[in-house]
Design an enzyme around this catalytic site. Structure first.
Site, PDB file in Angstrom:
ATOM      1  N   THR A   1     -16.695  72.933  30.028  1.00 27.04           N
ATOM      2  CA  THR A   1     -18.131  72.794  30.992  1.00 27.04           C
ATOM      3  C   THR A   1     -18.977  73.794  31.349  1.00 27.04           C
ATOM      4  OG1 THR A   1     -15.782  71.200  32.081  1.00 27.04           O
ATOM      5  CG2 THR A   1     -18.201  71.406  33.610  1.00 27.04           C
TER       6      THR A   1
ATOM      7  N   GLY B   1     -16.784  62.088  28.038  1.00 25.15           N
ATOM      8  CA  GLY B   1     -18.105  61.442  28.079  1.00 25.15           C
ATOM      9  C   GLY B   1     -19.211  61.949  26.520  1.00 25.15           C
TER      10      GLY B   1
ATOM     11  N   VAL C   1     -19.441  64.626  25.110  1.00 27.89           N
ATOM     12  CA  VAL C   1     -18.298  65.709  24.381  1.00 27.89           C
ATOM     13  C   VAL C   1     -16.666  65.183  24.545  1.00 27.89           C
ATOM     14  CG1 VAL C   1     -17.622  67.940  24.688  1.00 27.89           C
ATOM     15  CG2 VAL C   1     -19.777  67.350  24.958  1.00 27.89           C
TER      16      VAL C   1
ATOM     17  N   HIS D   1     -22.871  82.359  27.683  1.00 33.65           N
ATOM     18  CA  HIS D   1     -22.543  81.403  27.029  1.00 33.65           C
ATOM     19  C   HIS D   1     -23.835  80.828  27.629  1.00 33.65           C
ATOM     20  CE1 HIS D   1     -23.605  77.771  24.868  1.00 33.65           C
ATOM     21  NE2 HIS D   1     -23.022  77.001  26.022  1.00 33.65           N
TER      22      HIS D   1
HETATM   23  P1  A3D Z   1     -21.345  63.857  29.845  1.00 34.97           P
HETATM   24  O1  A3D Z   1     -20.950  62.563  28.470  1.00 34.97           O
HETATM   25  O2  A3D Z   1     -21.480  63.803  31.152  1.00 34.97           O
HETATM   26  O3  A3D Z   1     -19.667  63.148  30.037  1.00 34.97           O
HETATM   27  C1  A3D Z   1     -19.203  64.351  31.595  1.00 34.97           C
HETATM   28  C2  A3D Z   1     -17.471  63.190  31.861  1.00 34.97           C
HETATM   29  O4  A3D Z   1     -17.028  63.592  32.417  1.00 34.97           O
HETATM   30  C3  A3D Z   1     -18.210  61.634  32.564  1.00 34.97           C
HETATM   31  O5  A3D Z   1     -17.453  60.614  32.292  1.00 34.97           O
HETATM   32  C4  A3D Z   1     -17.751  61.858  33.834  1.00 34.97           C
HETATM   33  O6  A3D Z   1     -16.976  60.537  34.348  1.00 34.97           O
HETATM   34  C5  A3D Z   1     -16.356  62.602  34.100  1.00 34.97           C
HETATM   35  N1  A3D Z   1     -16.223  62.920  35.034  1.00 34.97           N
HETATM   36  C6  A3D Z   1     -16.901  63.709  35.555  1.00 34.97           C
HETATM   37  N2  A3D Z   1     -16.307  64.064  37.197  1.00 34.97           N
HETATM   38  C7  A3D Z   1     -15.206  64.103  36.491  1.00 34.97           C
HETATM   39  C8  A3D Z   1     -13.358  64.333  37.074  1.00 34.97           C
HETATM   40  N3  A3D Z   1     -13.478  64.959  38.664  1.00 34.97           N
HETATM   41  N4  A3D Z   1     -12.250  63.756  36.734  1.00 34.97           N
HETATM   42  C9  A3D Z   1     -12.675  63.494  35.344  1.00 34.97           C
HETATM   43  N5  A3D Z   1     -13.240  63.395  34.556  1.00 34.97           N
HETATM   44  C10 A3D Z   1     -14.865  63.566  35.214  1.00 34.97           C
HETATM   45  O7  A3D Z   1     -21.597  65.136  29.667  1.00 34.97           O
HETATM   46  P2  A3D Z   1     -21.093  65.974  28.207  1.00 34.97           P
HETATM   47  O8  A3D Z   1     -19.122  65.674  28.082  1.00 34.97           O
HETATM   48  O9  A3D Z   1     -22.363  65.443  27.432  1.00 34.97           O
HETATM   49  O10 A3D Z   1     -20.484  66.917  28.697  1.00 34.97           O
HETATM   50  C11 A3D Z   1     -19.125  67.727  29.629  1.00 34.97           C
HETATM   51  C12 A3D Z   1     -19.584  68.751  30.080  1.00 34.97           C
HETATM   52  O11 A3D Z   1     -19.788  69.756  28.864  1.00 34.97           O
HETATM   53  C13 A3D Z   1     -20.822  69.120  30.946  1.00 34.97           C
HETATM   54  O12 A3D Z   1     -20.439  70.595  31.499  1.00 34.97           O
HETATM   55  C14 A3D Z   1     -21.843  69.983  29.580  1.00 34.97           C
HETATM   56  O13 A3D Z   1     -22.614  70.449  29.944  1.00 34.97           O
HETATM   57  C15 A3D Z   1     -20.801  70.654  29.255  1.00 34.97           C
HETATM   58  N6  A3D Z   1     -21.173  71.093  27.521  1.00 34.97           N
HETATM   59  C16 A3D Z   1     -20.830  72.944  27.307  1.00 34.97           C
HETATM   60  C17 A3D Z   1     -20.908  73.252  25.954  1.00 34.97           C
HETATM   61  C18 A3D Z   1     -20.518  74.146  25.818  1.00 34.97           C
HETATM   62  O14 A3D Z   1     -21.584  74.909  25.012  1.00 34.97           O
HETATM   63  C19 A3D Z   1     -20.474  75.385  26.551  1.00 34.97           C
HETATM   64  C20 A3D Z   1     -21.445  71.933  25.357  1.00 34.97           C
HETATM   65  C21 A3D Z   1     -21.872  71.141  25.522  1.00 34.97           C
HETATM   66  C22 A3D Z   1     -22.493  70.546  26.293  1.00 34.97           C
END
Ligand code: A3D
Length: 314
Positions: free
Chosen positions: A122, A14, A16, A178
Site C-alpha cells: 500500500t 483489488g 494488485v 518509492h
Molecule cells: P484497488 O484495486 O483499489 O484495491 C484495493 C482494495 O483494498 C479494494 O478491493 C478495497 O476494497 C480494499 N480495502 C480497502 N480498505 C480495506 C480494509 N480496511 N480492509 C481490507 N481491504 C480493504 O487498488 P490496487 O490493488 O490497485 O492498489 C492497492 C494499493 O497498492 C494502493 O495503495 C496502491 O497505491 C498500492 N500500490 C503500490 C505499489 C508499489 O509499488 C508500492 C504498486 C501498485 C500499487
C-alpha cells in the site's frame, strides 16, 4: 509440480491483491487467502481463481474471506488494502487515509499470524511500512516493503527496450524511497555484466532514470482510473518466492535502517538478502557524493511523510 502447503494471506482483493493471489497460486508455492472489507469480492475472485486451477496446472487452494480468523498462521501476509492513486493524485495524498487502513488490517492480521512476515504494498509505501512496524511490533526483518523490485524492473525494461536487448540480460539497481525522489543508480546497472554507461550516452541514461522515477504516474495517466498492478504483483511474487523457498535473492526492499547508509530510524529501499527469516542482510555499497545527496533527499521526503502521520490528529 510439487504440492506445497505454505499459507499466504493477501489483504485487499483489488487489482494488485487479486493479481498477486493469481501469481502465487499459479507458481504453486502456497495456498492463498484473499481478504477484503467488501463482502463477496474476495469470495468471488477466489472462486474464479480456483476454477482456473485445473487449466493453470496447480492445485493450491484459494480462499476468499472477510474474516481474519481464516488467515490464522499465515507464513506471509501481503498488505495491498487501501486506495489507489487517481490521475493528478500523488502517492502522498493517500497518506492519512491509507495509514488508517493499514493500521486496522495489520492489527487484525498479526493477531492471528504473530509469526508471519509482512510484505507491504500500500502507498505511500515507505510510510506504510512504518505504520506496519509500529502496529505489529515485529522486528524489522519481518516487515518489508515492496517497491525497489518494481522500480528496478521498470528501469530494466526501459533499458532493454532502448538497447534492443533481452530484458532478462539487464540488471538494474534503484535505491531510496518509492516516489519521485527514488535513486536509480546507472553505474550499478548492467547489460550482461557490462556497465550501462559503457552502452548508453549520459543524456539518454538520464531520460530513462527520469522515466523510471515517474513510471507509476505514467501508467496512472494512461489508465485514467487506478494504477499499475501486473508488474507490482510480479514484484510481490518474487519476494514471496524468495522468502518461502529461502532463495536468498538480492532484492531491493523497503526496510527500517539502523545506521546503514548513514540513515537511522527510517524505512527506505536498499538492497537486501531475502530468505526464510525475511530480510537476512542489508547490503551496503559506497556511494558517490552525488548519489549520497540524492539518497538523503529521498530519505528527507520519507521523513516528511512519517512526521505528517505522527502529527496528524488521531
Ligand atoms: P484497488 O484495486 O483499489 O484495491 C484495493 C482494495 O483494498 C479494494 O478491493 C478495497 O476494497 C480494499 N480495502 C480497502 N480498505 C480495506 C480494509 N480496511 N480492509 C481490507 N481491504 C480493504 O487498488 P490496487 O490493488 O490497485 O492498489 C492497492 C494499493 O497498492 C494502493 O495503495 C496502491 O497505491 C498500492 N500500490 C503500490 C505499489 C508499489 O509499488 C508500492 C504498486 C501498485 C500499487
Amino acid at each position: 509440480m510439487p504440492i506445497c502447503r505454505r499459507k499466504v494471506t493477501v489483504i485487499g482483493a483489488g487489482n494488485v491483491g487479486a493479481t498477486t493471489a493469481q501469481r502465487i497460486a499459479e507458481a504453486g508455492i502456497a495456498d492463498v487467502y484473499l481478504i477484503d472489507v467488501v463482502e463477496g469480492l474476495p469470495q468471488g475472485k477466489a472462486l474464479d481463481l480456483a476454477e482456473a486451477g485445473p487449466l493453470a496446472h496447480h492445485d493450491q487452494s484459494i480462499v476468499g474471506t472477510n474474516d481474519y480468523a481464516d488467515t490464522t498462521e499465515s507464513d506471509i501476509v501481503v498488505v495491498t488494502a487501501g486506495l489507489a492513486r487517481q490521475p493528478g493524485m500523488s502517492r502522498d495524498d493517500l497518506l492519512l487515509k491509507n495509514a488508517g487502513i493499514v493500521r486496522s488490517v495489520v492489527q487484525q492480521a498479526v493477531h492471528y499470524s504473530p509469526g508471519a512476515i509482512l510484505v507491504v504494498v500500500t502507498n505511500p509505501l515507505d510510510a506504510m511500512v512504518h505504520v506496519a512496524l509500529e502496529v505489529s511490533g515485529f522486528p524489522r526483518e519481518r516487515v518489508i516493503g515492496m517497491a525497489g523490485v518494481l522500480d528496478s524492473s521498470r528501469f530494466r525494461s526501459f533499458i532493454a527496450q532502448d538497447l534492443g536487448v533481452s530484458a532478462t540480460d539487464v540488471s538494474a539497481f534503484v535505491l531510496g524511497g518509492h516516489g519521485d525522489t527514488m535513486v536509480p543508480l546507472p553505474r550499478f546497472s548492467t547489460v550482461a555484466g557490462i556497465p550501462l554507461p559503457e552502452l548508453m550516452k549520459p543524456e539518454r541514461i538520464e531520460e530513462l532514470v527520469q522515466r523510471t522515477r515517474t513510471g507509476g504516474a505514467e501508467i496512472v495517466a494512461l489508465l485514467k482510473s487506478g494504477s499499475a498492478f501486473y508488474a507490482p504483483a510480479s514484484s510481490v511474487l518474487h519476494m514471496v518466492d524468495s522468502i518461502l523457498s529461502d532463495r536468498k535473492r538480492v532484492l531491493t526492499c523497503a526496510v527500517l535502517l539502523r545506521g546503514e547508509y548513514g540513515i537511522d530510524g527510517l524505512v527506505i529501499g536498499v538492497p537486501t538478502v531475502l530468505g526464510a527469516s525475511g530480510v537476512e542482510r542489508i547490503i551496503e555499497v559506497a556511494l558517490t557524493a552525488e548519489e549520497k545527496a540524492a539518497l538523503m533527499a529521498s530519505a528527507g521526503s520519507v521523513r516528511g511523510l512519517v512526521e505528517t502521520m505522527h502529527n496528524a490528529p488521531a
